[in-house]
Scaffold this motif. Structure first.
Motif, PDB file in Angstrom:
ATOM      1  N   ALA A  72       0.773  -1.331   0.004  1.00 27.70           N
ATOM      2  CA  ALA A  72       0.452   0.256  -0.038  1.00 27.70           C
ATOM      3  C   ALA A  72       0.786   1.347  -0.072  1.00 27.70           C
ATOM      4  N   LEU A  73       1.854   1.147   0.392  1.00 29.81           N
ATOM      5  CA  LEU A  73       2.811   2.384   0.589  1.00 29.81           C
ATOM      6  C   LEU A  73       3.533   2.647  -0.610  1.00 29.81           C
ATOM      7  N   GLY A  74       3.287   1.750  -1.411  1.00 31.60           N
ATOM      8  CA  GLY A  74       4.270   1.842  -3.265  1.00 31.60           C
ATOM      9  C   GLY A  74       2.943   2.106  -3.698  1.00 31.60           C
ATOM     10  N   GLN A  75       1.543   1.451  -3.517  1.00 27.31           N
ATOM     11  CA  GLN A  75       0.844   2.070  -4.053  1.00 27.31           C
ATOM     12  C   GLN A  75       0.144   3.591  -3.905  1.00 27.31           C
ATOM     13  N   THR A  76       0.252   3.664  -2.524  1.00 25.42           N
ATOM     14  CA  THR A  76       0.382   5.475  -2.338  1.00 25.42           C
ATOM     15  C   THR A  76       0.920   6.854  -2.651  1.00 25.42           C
ATOM     16  N   LEU A  77       2.136   5.767  -3.347  1.00 23.74           N
ATOM     17  CA  LEU A  77       3.130   6.853  -4.005  1.00 23.74           C
ATOM     18  C   LEU A  77       2.503   6.710  -5.903  1.00 23.74           C
ATOM     19  N   ILE A  78       1.716   6.313  -5.760  1.00 25.46           N
ATOM     20  CA  ILE A  78       1.525   6.158  -7.316  1.00 25.46           C
ATOM     21  C   ILE A  78      -0.184   6.778  -7.755  1.00 25.46           C
ATOM     22  N   ILE A  79      -1.004   6.584  -6.768  1.00 31.40           N
ATOM     23  CA  ILE A  79      -2.248   7.169  -6.366  1.00 31.40           C
ATOM     24  C   ILE A  79      -2.304   8.610  -6.395  1.00 31.40           C
ATOM     25  N   LEU A  80      -0.929   9.887  -5.131  1.00 26.93           N
ATOM     26  CA  LEU A  80      -0.484  10.079  -5.268  1.00 26.93           C
ATOM     27  C   LEU A  80      -0.488  11.494  -6.042  1.00 26.93           C
ATOM     28  N   THR A  81       0.044  10.180  -7.389  1.00 34.13           N
ATOM     29  CA  THR A  81       0.319  11.323  -8.693  1.00 34.13           C
ATOM     30  C   THR A  81      -1.214  10.778  -9.715  1.00 34.13           C
ATOM     31  N   ALA A  82      -2.595  10.866  -9.452  1.00 31.72           N
ATOM     32  CA  ALA A  82      -3.890  10.359  -9.778  1.00 31.72           C
ATOM     33  C   ALA A  82      -3.204   9.149 -10.741  1.00 31.72           C
ATOM     34  N   GLY A  83      -2.093   7.686 -10.286  1.00 29.77           N
ATOM     35  CA  GLY A  83      -2.529   7.211 -11.107  1.00 29.77           C
ATOM     36  C   GLY A  83      -3.358   5.469 -10.177  1.00 29.77           C
ATOM     37  N   ILE A  84      -2.889   4.226 -10.481  1.00 30.87           N
ATOM     38  CA  ILE A  84      -3.978   3.973  -9.870  1.00 30.87           C
ATOM     39  C   ILE A  84      -2.430   1.974 -10.353  1.00 30.87           C
ATOM     40  N   ASP A  85      -2.991   1.050  -9.520  1.00 28.28           N
ATOM     41  CA  ASP A  85      -1.019  -0.018  -9.865  1.00 28.28           C
ATOM     42  C   ASP A  85      -1.989  -1.424  -9.200  1.00 28.28           C
ATOM     43  N   LEU A  86      -2.852  -2.321 -10.762  1.00 27.92           N
ATOM     44  CA  LEU A  86      -3.323  -3.215 -10.566  1.00 27.92           C
ATOM     45  C   LEU A  86      -2.196  -4.814 -10.183  1.00 27.92           C
ATOM     46  N   SER A  87      -0.786  -4.035 -10.436  1.00 26.46           N
ATOM     47  CA  SER A  87      -0.198  -4.870 -10.772  1.00 26.46           C
ATOM     48  C   SER A  87       0.728  -5.146  -9.114  1.00 26.46           C
ATOM     49  N   ALA A  88       0.776  -4.275  -8.352  1.00 21.56           N
ATOM     50  CA  ALA A  88       1.187  -4.495  -6.579  1.00 21.56           C
ATOM     51  C   ALA A  88       1.571  -5.980  -6.083  1.00 21.56           C
ATOM     52  N   GLY A  89       0.997  -7.004  -6.339  1.00 20.91           N
ATOM     53  CA  GLY A  89       1.213  -8.299  -5.965  1.00 20.91           C
ATOM     54  C   GLY A  89       1.214  -8.749  -6.494  1.00 20.91           C
ATOM     55  N   ALA A  90       0.628  -8.316  -8.043  1.00 22.90           N
ATOM     56  CA  ALA A  90       1.785 -10.072  -9.086  1.00 22.90           C
ATOM     57  C   ALA A  90       3.943  -9.471  -9.850  1.00 22.90           C
ATOM     58  N   ILE A  91       3.862  -7.803  -9.304  1.00 22.86           N
ATOM     59  CA  ILE A  91       4.693  -7.599  -8.719  1.00 22.86           C
ATOM     60  C   ILE A  91       5.809  -8.321  -7.388  1.00 22.86           C
ATOM     61  N   ALA A  92       4.957  -8.639  -6.529  1.00 26.94           N
ATOM     62  CA  ALA A  92       5.621  -8.642  -5.135  1.00 26.94           C
ATOM     63  C   ALA A  92       5.545 -10.564  -5.127  1.00 26.94           C
ATOM     64  N   VAL A  93       4.640 -10.996  -5.288  1.00 27.03           N
ATOM     65  CA  VAL A  93       4.937 -12.004  -5.676  1.00 27.03           C
ATOM     66  C   VAL A  93       6.297 -13.169  -6.645  1.00 27.03           C
ATOM     67  N   PHE A  94       5.582 -12.317  -7.790  1.00 28.61           N
ATOM     68  CA  PHE A  94       6.791 -12.287  -9.034  1.00 28.61           C
ATOM     69  C   PHE A  94       8.740 -12.374  -8.233  1.00 28.61           C
ATOM     70  N   SER A  95       8.275 -11.218  -8.171  1.00 27.59           N
ATOM     71  CA  SER A  95       9.677 -11.082  -7.138  1.00 27.59           C
ATOM     72  C   SER A  95      10.900 -12.533  -6.098  1.00 27.59           C
ATOM     73  N   SER A  96       9.584 -12.558  -5.003  1.00 20.16           N
ATOM     74  CA  SER A  96       9.844 -13.803  -4.356  1.00 20.16           C
ATOM     75  C   SER A  96      10.369 -14.883  -5.010  1.00 20.16           C
ATOM     76  N   ILE A  97       9.447 -15.058  -6.078  1.00 21.77           N
ATOM     77  CA  ILE A  97       9.557 -16.668  -6.660  1.00 21.77           C
ATOM     78  C   ILE A  97      10.726 -16.620  -7.001  1.00 21.77           C
ATOM     79  N   LEU A  98      11.699 -14.967  -8.290  1.00 19.43           N
ATOM     80  CA  LEU A  98      12.577 -14.871  -8.960  1.00 19.43           C
ATOM     81  C   LEU A  98      13.724 -14.617  -7.699  1.00 19.43           C
ATOM     82  N   ALA A  99      13.938 -14.658  -6.396  1.00 13.07           N
ATOM     83  CA  ALA A  99      14.536 -14.617  -5.645  1.00 13.07           C
ATOM     84  C   ALA A  99      14.941 -15.526  -5.193  1.00 13.07           C
ATOM     85  N   ALA A 100      13.909 -16.662  -4.770  1.00 13.66           N
ATOM     86  CA  ALA A 100      13.757 -18.167  -4.073  1.00 13.66           C
ATOM     87  C   ALA A 100      14.446 -18.952  -5.756  1.00 13.66           C
TER      88      ALA A 100
END
Length: 339
Positions: A72-100
């Motif tokens: 939500a912290l990352g989402q806040t930065l984007i929403i403050l610029t009048a945008g929105i990010d629907l890929s937040a969860g996908a990036i979090a999970v994919f980056s964790s899988i890549l690291a693992a």
């Protein structure tokens, strides 16, 4: 001829005056509304169930909230610029899988695998930023597309298999370890989350970059005419958000003691919910990361409190959805304030 002032007219003016004062107060201090909701929720649920305010339960709620709060912290930065990010969860999970994957299949040292995972998360955020700023695609469409892409790649890389924490170096699951404070247990992931909120509270309120983020969200054209490189600001916001999502993925590994490709489908909406409940305007230019932290706590406390009260899961979702509608309606009312 002068018209006599009736008691009814006085009552109406007094009511309007009170409403305007509240409207101006919430406009200048958007955190007050969410804070009031949080306090009322804590008092109400502590009355309903005595276990609610126990140290053990509070530590559990904080652990559950930590990952969503970072996203939500990352989402806040984007929403403050009048945008929105629907890929937040996908990036979090994919980056964790890549690291693992880097540390188990490729045999890389844990620290290097973690850095690469964070780097790829940042790159995914930068891709979103490039498509929004250079190709000029709407943020909703961009992140809806990358949501599907990243979740698909996640399944390909992982083979839809979970990587156990016991197979990974200790640094990968370190965020799930905790410090006992009496019966309360504070995880290192929660400490990281709080430090991130403290840093971005400072960055948004005390730095030129933060002021440019607010200005871009409030009126991008006016900000551009004032000399602000709005495209650079937007690109930086999406890139930084990608890094924050990746950190959330690292904390998620510690939380689950594994890297699973089958989680995170609800994280996108949960992160947006926390931002909205925290008083950040979906129209951009108004809000704070402190409000987002409160919003994430509201979601966590409501779900935990309703669960302890024996409310079914479907009605828990109903309550959260109702809160979101109320928060958006309140935001619409606050934005009408005459300055």
């Amino acid at each position: 001829m002068a018209t006599a002032t009736t008691a009814t007219d006085f009552d109406v003016r007094r009511h309007d005056s009170f409403g305007l004062r509240v409207q101006h107060l919430l406009h200048s201090n958007p955190v007050l509304g969410p804070l009031a909701v949080l306090i009322v929720a804590i008092i109400a649920f502590s009355i309903v169930n005595a276990r609610f305010l126990t140290a053990t339960n509070m530590s559990l709620v904080l652990q559950q909230v930590t990952v969503i709060a970072v996203l939500a912290l990352g989402q806040t930065l984007i929403i403050l610029t009048a945008g929105i990010d629907l890929s937040a969860g996908a990036i979090a999970v994919f980056s964790s899988i890549l690291a693992a994957t880097f540390c188990t299949r490729a045999g890389l040292p844990g620290v290097l695998a973690l850095v690469l995972g964070l780097g790829f998360g940042t790159l995914m955020g930068a891709i979103n930023g490039f498509l929004v700023t250079r190709i000029k695609l709407p943020p909703f469409i961009v992140t809806l597309g990358t949501l599907t892409i990243f979740f698909s790649l996640n399944s390909v890389v992982s083979g839809s298999e979970t990587v156990r924490g016991s197979d990974m170096p200790g640094i990968m699951t370190w965020t799930g370890e905790s410090i006992p404070i009496g019966n309360f247990r504070l995880t290192y992931g929660s400490i990281i989350m709080l430090l991130l909120f403290a840093y971005f509270f400072y960055a948004l309120s005390r730095t030129a970059w933060g002021k440019h983020v607010y200005a871009t969200g409030d009126d991008a054209e006016a900000a551009r005419l004032a000399g602000i490189q709005t495209s650079r600001v937007l690109f930086s916001v999406y890139t930084v958000a990608g890094l924050l999502y990746a950190v959330g993925g690292w904390i998620l590994i510690g939380r689950l003691a594994s890297a699973s490709p089958n989680v995170g489908t609800e994280y996108n909406l949960d992160s947006i919910t926390a931002v909205v409940l925290g008083g950040t305007s979906l129209f951009g230019g108004r809000g704070s990361v402190l409000g987002t932290l409160i919003g994430a706590l509201i979601v966590g406390f409501f779900r935990n409190g309703l669960q302890l009260a024996g409310v079914e899961v479907v009605w828990q979702g109903f309550a959260i959805g109702l809160l979101v509608l109320i928060a958006v309606s309140l935001d619409q009312w606050i934005r009408k304030v005459k300055t």
